[in-house]
Scaffold this active site. Structure first.
Site, short mmCIF file in Angstrom:
data_model
loop_
_atom_site.label_atom_id
_atom_site.label_comp_id
_atom_site.label_asym_id
_atom_site.label_seq_id
_atom_site.Cartn_x
_atom_site.Cartn_y
_atom_site.Cartn_z
N ASP A 1 29.39 -3.71 -8.79
CA ASP A 1 29.44 -2.58 -9.71
C ASP A 1 29.58 -3.16 -11.11
O ASP A 1 30.37 -4.10 -11.32
CB ASP A 1 30.67 -1.71 -9.45
CG ASP A 1 30.51 -0.79 -8.26
OD1 ASP A 1 29.52 -0.93 -7.51
OD2 ASP A 1 31.40 0.06 -8.06
N SER B 1 34.80 -10.09 -14.70
CA SER B 1 33.97 -11.21 -15.10
C SER B 1 32.51 -10.85 -15.04
O SER B 1 32.13 -9.72 -15.26
CB SER B 1 34.28 -12.42 -14.22
OG SER B 1 33.75 -13.57 -14.83
N HIS C 1 28.96 -8.83 -3.46
CA HIS C 1 28.16 -8.71 -2.24
C HIS C 1 26.85 -9.46 -2.38
O HIS C 1 26.39 -9.74 -3.49
CB HIS C 1 27.90 -7.23 -1.94
CG HIS C 1 29.15 -6.44 -1.66
ND1 HIS C 1 29.43 -5.90 -0.43
CD2 HIS C 1 30.20 -6.13 -2.46
CE1 HIS C 1 30.60 -5.26 -0.47
NE2 HIS C 1 31.09 -5.40 -1.70
#
Length: 260
Positions: free
Chosen positions: A86, A226, A142
């Protein structure tokens, strides 16, 4: 002058002792009362949370929160890549023949980012995408594709901010910050997944040690906000041309496809 002052302030604060103090605090139960304020400040959607707010013992545990199983839809496709996180898809573009990428108007060296000629040369003339995670984002990483892990290595010692100010005034933060790199072999070509540490805490924790990554499965998480950079080989991949950049993306959302 402004750039010099910014860098001096960061150098003075981003030291081992300050990182240690911050880490100890957010991982202690003293930080638990700060969770509701964190949620309000960053407008976090609590309906997505796997656990109830009161079940997180520390701010750190909340920060690395997991989501409900159906909170994200993985747009599977064997010739597609999906967003690994995200965040903000901040920049996409070409990798030059000099192995440079342009982010916020500044050139960054892919050779410096990956640390060796033999690792970087595969991406001459390829494409890149930069995904920035703010403190409000879900911080699990992911896999963007199905692939076999070819190599995994880490570089850098310190980390500096990767927000707009950090990119504007910092010293090549995307190429110099602490970073964990995983190179995958997709059936259509190689993909480098560069996980860049943020200020204070150089921490990328792997949850998948397998040599096989499946598209959409969780592989790691950031301890603090990050950036993830994806690198693709020349003439192997194209980002979606129908959507603008920069734009917010969700983990599992299709970002482009391999060229057959």
């Amino acid at each position: 002058m402004k750039q010099s002052i910014y860098r001096l302030c960061i150098e003075l604060t981003n030291k081992k002792w300050s990182s240690f103090v911050l880490r100890k605090f957010v991982q202690s139960r003293l930080s638990k009362p700060f969770i509701p304020g964190f949620i309000r400040t960053y407008k976090i959607d609590t309906d997505e949370l796997q656990d109830e707010i009161g079940e997180y013992p520390t701010l750190h545990d909340f920060f690395i929160r997991q989501l409900k199983e159906d909170a994200r839809i993985i747009q599977f496709g064997e010739n597609d890549a999906v967003s690994p996180v995200d965040g903000l898809l901040a920049e996409t573009g070409p990798i030059s023949d000099e192995l440079e990428i342009m982010v916020k108007g500044k050139a960054y060296s892919v050779l410096e980012m990956l640390g060796a000629d033999d690792k970087a040369s595969s991406y001459i003339g390829g494409r890149f995408g930069v995904f920035y995670l703010s403190p409000s984002n879900y911080h699990r990483i992911h896999s963007p594709v199905d692939g076999t892990v070819l190599n995994r290595w880490s570089l850098g010692r310190h980390s500096y901010p990767v927000n707009d100010s950090g990119l504007l005034y910092g010293n090549a933060v995307l190429a110099k910050n602490y970073r964990e790199i995983t190179e995958l072999q997709h059936r259509q070509g190689k993909v480098a997944v560069v996980k860049v540490g943020a200020m204070f805490v150089n921490s990328v924790e792997y949850v998948n040690e397998s040599d096989i990554w499946r598209q959409g499965e969780e592989v790691a998480y950031f301890t603090f906000g990050s950036t993830v950079i994806l690198l693709f080989e020349k003439d192997k991949f194209q980002f979606l041309g129908s959507k603008s950049v920069p734009r917010e993306v969700k983990m599992g959302e299709k970002i482009g496809n391999f060229i057959e």
